[in-house]
Design a protein around this motif. Structure first.
Motif, PDB file in Angstrom:
ATOM      1  N   PRO A  83      -8.642   8.630 -16.124  1.00  0.00           N
ATOM      2  CA  PRO A  83      -7.241   8.114 -16.024  1.00  0.00           C
ATOM      3  C   PRO A  83      -6.178   9.053 -15.584  1.00  0.00           C
ATOM      4  O   PRO A  83      -5.410   8.696 -14.709  1.00  0.00           O
ATOM      5  CB  PRO A  83      -6.685   7.500 -17.518  1.00  0.00           C
ATOM      6  CG  PRO A  83      -8.294   7.468 -18.120  1.00  0.00           C
ATOM      7  CD  PRO A  83      -9.071   8.600 -17.600  1.00  0.00           C
ATOM      8  N   PHE A  84      -6.300  10.277 -15.867  1.00  0.00           N
ATOM      9  CA  PHE A  84      -5.216  11.368 -15.355  1.00  0.00           C
ATOM     10  C   PHE A  84      -5.548  11.416 -13.836  1.00  0.00           C
ATOM     11  O   PHE A  84      -4.461  11.286 -13.271  1.00  0.00           O
ATOM     12  CB  PHE A  84      -5.561  12.699 -15.947  1.00  0.00           C
ATOM     13  CG  PHE A  84      -4.627  13.829 -15.495  1.00  0.00           C
ATOM     14  CD1 PHE A  84      -3.317  14.061 -16.152  1.00  0.00           C
ATOM     15  CD2 PHE A  84      -5.071  14.796 -14.577  1.00  0.00           C
ATOM     16  CE1 PHE A  84      -2.634  15.039 -15.547  1.00  0.00           C
ATOM     17  CE2 PHE A  84      -4.110  15.800 -14.054  1.00  0.00           C
ATOM     18  CZ  PHE A  84      -2.988  15.806 -14.558  1.00  0.00           C
ATOM     19  N   LYS A  85      -6.692  11.604 -13.400  1.00  0.00           N
ATOM     20  CA  LYS A  85      -6.928  11.520 -11.969  1.00  0.00           C
ATOM     21  C   LYS A  85      -6.430  10.607 -11.206  1.00  0.00           C
ATOM     22  O   LYS A  85      -5.702  10.573 -10.155  1.00  0.00           O
ATOM     23  CB  LYS A  85      -8.329  11.816 -11.502  1.00  0.00           C
ATOM     24  CG  LYS A  85      -8.659  11.825 -10.274  1.00  0.00           C
ATOM     25  CD  LYS A  85     -10.093  12.071 -10.022  1.00  0.00           C
ATOM     26  CE  LYS A  85     -10.467  12.185  -8.507  1.00  0.00           C
ATOM     27  NZ  LYS A  85     -11.982  12.287  -8.514  1.00  0.00           N
ATOM     28  N   LEU A  86      -6.606   9.098 -11.664  1.00  0.00           N
ATOM     29  CA  LEU A  86      -6.084   7.932 -11.125  1.00  0.00           C
ATOM     30  C   LEU A  86      -4.634   7.866 -11.162  1.00  0.00           C
ATOM     31  O   LEU A  86      -3.836   7.550 -10.150  1.00  0.00           O
ATOM     32  CB  LEU A  86      -6.677   6.895 -12.001  1.00  0.00           C
ATOM     33  CG  LEU A  86      -6.295   5.524 -11.621  1.00  0.00           C
ATOM     34  CD1 LEU A  86      -6.715   5.253 -10.007  1.00  0.00           C
ATOM     35  CD2 LEU A  86      -6.745   4.381 -12.363  1.00  0.00           C
ATOM     36  N   SER A  87      -3.994   8.428 -12.300  1.00  0.00           N
ATOM     37  CA  SER A  87      -2.400   8.715 -12.185  1.00  0.00           C
ATOM     38  C   SER A  87      -1.858   9.348 -11.056  1.00  0.00           C
ATOM     39  O   SER A  87      -0.845   9.067 -10.442  1.00  0.00           O
ATOM     40  CB  SER A  87      -2.325   9.108 -13.452  1.00  0.00           C
ATOM     41  OG  SER A  87      -2.377   8.093 -14.472  1.00  0.00           O
ATOM     42  N   VAL A  88      -2.353  10.542 -10.849  1.00  0.00           N
ATOM     43  CA  VAL A  88      -2.052  11.410  -9.607  1.00  0.00           C
ATOM     44  C   VAL A  88      -2.177  10.458  -8.503  1.00  0.00           C
ATOM     45  O   VAL A  88      -1.359  10.421  -7.640  1.00  0.00           O
ATOM     46  CB  VAL A  88      -2.847  12.522  -9.715  1.00  0.00           C
ATOM     47  CG1 VAL A  88      -2.557  13.688  -8.413  1.00  0.00           C
ATOM     48  CG2 VAL A  88      -2.543  13.530 -11.032  1.00  0.00           C
ATOM     49  N   CYS A  89      -3.497  10.057  -8.046  1.00  0.00           N
ATOM     50  CA  CYS A  89      -3.551   9.208  -7.015  1.00  0.00           C
ATOM     51  C   CYS A  89      -2.592   8.005  -6.826  1.00  0.00           C
ATOM     52  O   CYS A  89      -2.126   7.622  -5.890  1.00  0.00           O
ATOM     53  CB  CYS A  89      -5.083   8.865  -6.801  1.00  0.00           C
ATOM     54  SG  CYS A  89      -6.185  10.159  -6.808  1.00  0.00           S
ATOM     55  N   ALA A  90      -2.574   7.449  -7.871  1.00  0.00           N
ATOM     56  CA  ALA A  90      -1.509   6.365  -8.001  1.00  0.00           C
ATOM     57  C   ALA A  90      -0.136   6.627  -7.573  1.00  0.00           C
ATOM     58  O   ALA A  90       0.598   5.974  -6.886  1.00  0.00           O
ATOM     59  CB  ALA A  90      -1.574   5.738  -9.320  1.00  0.00           C
ATOM     60  N   ALA A  91       0.401   7.908  -8.158  1.00  0.00           N
ATOM     61  CA  ALA A  91       1.669   8.483  -7.874  1.00  0.00           C
ATOM     62  C   ALA A  91       1.789   8.729  -6.506  1.00  0.00           C
ATOM     63  O   ALA A  91       2.962   8.317  -5.894  1.00  0.00           O
ATOM     64  CB  ALA A  91       1.743   9.689  -8.883  1.00  0.00           C
ATOM     65  N   ILE A  92       0.674   9.291  -5.704  1.00  0.00           N
ATOM     66  CA  ILE A  92       0.737   9.671  -4.445  1.00  0.00           C
ATOM     67  C   ILE A  92       0.956   8.222  -3.676  1.00  0.00           C
ATOM     68  O   ILE A  92       1.656   8.085  -2.589  1.00  0.00           O
ATOM     69  CB  ILE A  92      -0.268  10.323  -3.981  1.00  0.00           C
ATOM     70  CG1 ILE A  92      -0.229  11.829  -4.452  1.00  0.00           C
ATOM     71  CG2 ILE A  92      -0.350  10.608  -2.613  1.00  0.00           C
ATOM     72  CD1 ILE A  92      -1.305  12.502  -4.376  1.00  0.00           C
ATOM     73  N   PHE A  93       0.131   7.395  -4.075  1.00  0.00           N
ATOM     74  CA  PHE A  93      -0.029   6.082  -3.252  1.00  0.00           C
ATOM     75  C   PHE A  93       1.386   5.164  -3.378  1.00  0.00           C
ATOM     76  O   PHE A  93       1.938   4.728  -2.291  1.00  0.00           O
ATOM     77  CB  PHE A  93      -0.932   5.178  -4.168  1.00  0.00           C
ATOM     78  CG  PHE A  93      -1.095   3.819  -3.528  1.00  0.00           C
ATOM     79  CD1 PHE A  93      -1.908   3.642  -2.480  1.00  0.00           C
ATOM     80  CD2 PHE A  93      -0.387   2.688  -4.207  1.00  0.00           C
ATOM     81  CE1 PHE A  93      -1.924   2.344  -1.923  1.00  0.00           C
ATOM     82  CE2 PHE A  93      -0.745   1.475  -3.627  1.00  0.00           C
ATOM     83  CZ  PHE A  93      -1.416   1.387  -2.284  1.00  0.00           C
ATOM     84  N   VAL A  94       2.372   5.434  -4.581  1.00  0.00           N
ATOM     85  CA  VAL A  94       3.478   4.911  -4.568  1.00  0.00           C
ATOM     86  C   VAL A  94       4.599   5.646  -3.873  1.00  0.00           C
ATOM     87  O   VAL A  94       5.497   5.059  -3.138  1.00  0.00           O
ATOM     88  CB  VAL A  94       3.667   5.039  -6.130  1.00  0.00           C
ATOM     89  CG1 VAL A  94       5.385   4.328  -6.243  1.00  0.00           C
ATOM     90  CG2 VAL A  94       2.969   3.910  -6.719  1.00  0.00           C
ATOM     91  N   ALA A  95       4.385   7.045  -3.697  1.00  0.00           N
ATOM     92  CA  ALA A  95       5.328   7.910  -3.206  1.00  0.00           C
ATOM     93  C   ALA A  95       5.148   7.973  -1.668  1.00  0.00           C
ATOM     94  O   ALA A  95       5.845   8.771  -0.995  1.00  0.00           O
ATOM     95  CB  ALA A  95       5.107   9.296  -3.820  1.00  0.00           C
ATOM     96  N   VAL A  96       3.903   7.357  -1.179  1.00  0.00           N
ATOM     97  CA  VAL A  96       4.005   7.589   0.161  1.00  0.00           C
ATOM     98  C   VAL A  96       5.023   7.185   1.280  1.00  0.00           C
ATOM     99  O   VAL A  96       5.268   8.137   2.121  1.00  0.00           O
ATOM    100  CB  VAL A  96       2.491   6.773   0.696  1.00  0.00           C
ATOM    101  CG1 VAL A  96       2.579   6.540   2.190  1.00  0.00           C
ATOM    102  CG2 VAL A  96       1.564   7.496   0.358  1.00  0.00           C
ATOM    103  N   PRO A  97       5.709   6.082   0.968  1.00  0.00           N
ATOM    104  CA  PRO A  97       6.880   5.981   2.087  1.00  0.00           C
ATOM    105  C   PRO A  97       8.087   6.991   1.982  1.00  0.00           C
ATOM    106  O   PRO A  97       8.643   7.253   2.979  1.00  0.00           O
ATOM    107  CB  PRO A  97       7.315   4.614   1.467  1.00  0.00           C
ATOM    108  CG  PRO A  97       6.195   3.784   0.732  1.00  0.00           C
ATOM    109  CD  PRO A  97       5.522   4.989   0.126  1.00  0.00           C
ATOM    110  N   PHE A  98       8.202   7.592   0.538  1.00  0.00           N
ATOM    111  CA  PHE A  98       9.145   8.462   0.440  1.00  0.00           C
ATOM    112  C   PHE A  98       8.662   9.902   1.202  1.00  0.00           C
ATOM    113  O   PHE A  98       9.349  10.644   1.564  1.00  0.00           O
ATOM    114  CB  PHE A  98       9.459   8.736  -1.056  1.00  0.00           C
ATOM    115  CG  PHE A  98      10.656   9.873  -1.378  1.00  0.00           C
ATOM    116  CD1 PHE A  98      11.797   9.462  -1.398  1.00  0.00           C
ATOM    117  CD2 PHE A  98      10.033  11.291  -1.874  1.00  0.00           C
ATOM    118  CE1 PHE A  98      12.742  10.614  -1.305  1.00  0.00           C
ATOM    119  CE2 PHE A  98      11.303  12.103  -2.129  1.00  0.00           C
ATOM    120  CZ  PHE A  98      12.327  11.820  -1.873  1.00  0.00           C
TER     121      PHE A  98
END
Length: 264
Positions: A83-98
């Motif tokens: 879940p920690f690894k998934l959280s990192v990937c999800a954060a990058i996924f969400v922050a891609v536009p920024f």
């Protein structure tokens, strides 16, 4: 005197070049720091809801597992690290536009006005298409794919997938489909940079279609349904890229003609 003037006259130019380089590096550092901070801010809520996010990501497989089977963790740290690894990937996924915005803010001052006019739609299209590709994989491809895997499980074998292996597989598929859906942007860039002409792209439709089905066969299970689910949208996006390239090429010609008229 001439020997004394040459070093003095060259010194301001060297200082100017050095100062410009340092200012660019400092701005790049600031942009990268902002991008990292954006990812960190997105990571906090993702980490808080990490288990819920993993449950959501694992839903397509859980719905296709045979009764009495479930996902398993084969190492002691997997229940936390996955879940920690998934959280990192999800954060990058969400922050891609920024992140893309920070890179654009660094590069944009060095572009001409007509270059910005074409670059902005391409950047936005690339971001949207990547998200569409990931969503397409999750909602349409995964159900068919996992149903095929579950149906082909040998008799006497319990299908209980390790959560770490499942996450690696899912992330790989997300990246593959996200990249595959960038087809229109790639076609437009090839045309606008002059590497390939639109007429050549039209002539090679048959070869492109064969190549797309080969890629789909490598990325999906060996059944016609899964391959078609990936190949058909990719080919339609290829045709959409040709159409988009034709429109943008026409707009660029009209812009250059108008600039020449204004200059004359």
């Amino acid at each position: 005197m001439g020997r004394m003037l040459n070093p003095m006259s060259a010194e301001p130019e060297e200082k100017l070049a050095e100062g410009t380089l340092i200012s660019h590096l400092l701005e790049l550092r600031d942009r990268l720091i902002r991008a990292v901070v954006g990812v960190a801010l997105a990571f906090l809520p993702c980490m808080y809801y990490s288990n819920q996010i993993f449950t959501f990501v694992a839903t397509p497989l859980k719905e296709k597992l045979p009764k009495g089977t479930q996902l398993i963790a084969t190492t002691v740290m997997s229940p936390f690290l996955t879940p920690f690894k998934l959280s990192v990937c999800a954060a990058i996924f969400v922050a891609v536009p920024f992140i893309i915005y920070q890179l654009w803010a660094f590069v944009a001052p060095g572009l001409y006005r007509h270059e910005k006019r074409f670059a902005v739609p391409l950047l936005i299209s690339a971001i949207v298409l990547f998200y569409v590709g990931v969503s397409f994989a999750y909602f349409f491809v995964f159900p068919v794919m996992f149903a095929f895997f579950a149906a082909t499980t040998p008799h006497g074998v319990a299908m209980m997938t390790d959560i770490s292996a499942y996450l690696d597989f899912v992330l790989t598929m997300f990246l593959a489909f996200g990249a595959a859906f960038e087809m229109p942007v790639a076609v437009v860039l090839l045309v606008l940079t002059g590497i390939v002409k639109i007429e050549k792209l039209k002539e090679n439709r048959g070869y492109v279609l064969i190549g797309i089905f080969i890629i789909a066969a490598l990325l999906t299970p060996p059944d016609a349904v899964s391959q078609s689910i990936m190949a058909v949208p990719m080919y339609l996006l290829y045709e959409g890229g040709i159409l988009m390239a034709r429109i943008l090429s026409k707009m660029r010609r009209e812009t250059s003609d108008s600039e020449e008229i204004e200059a004359s």
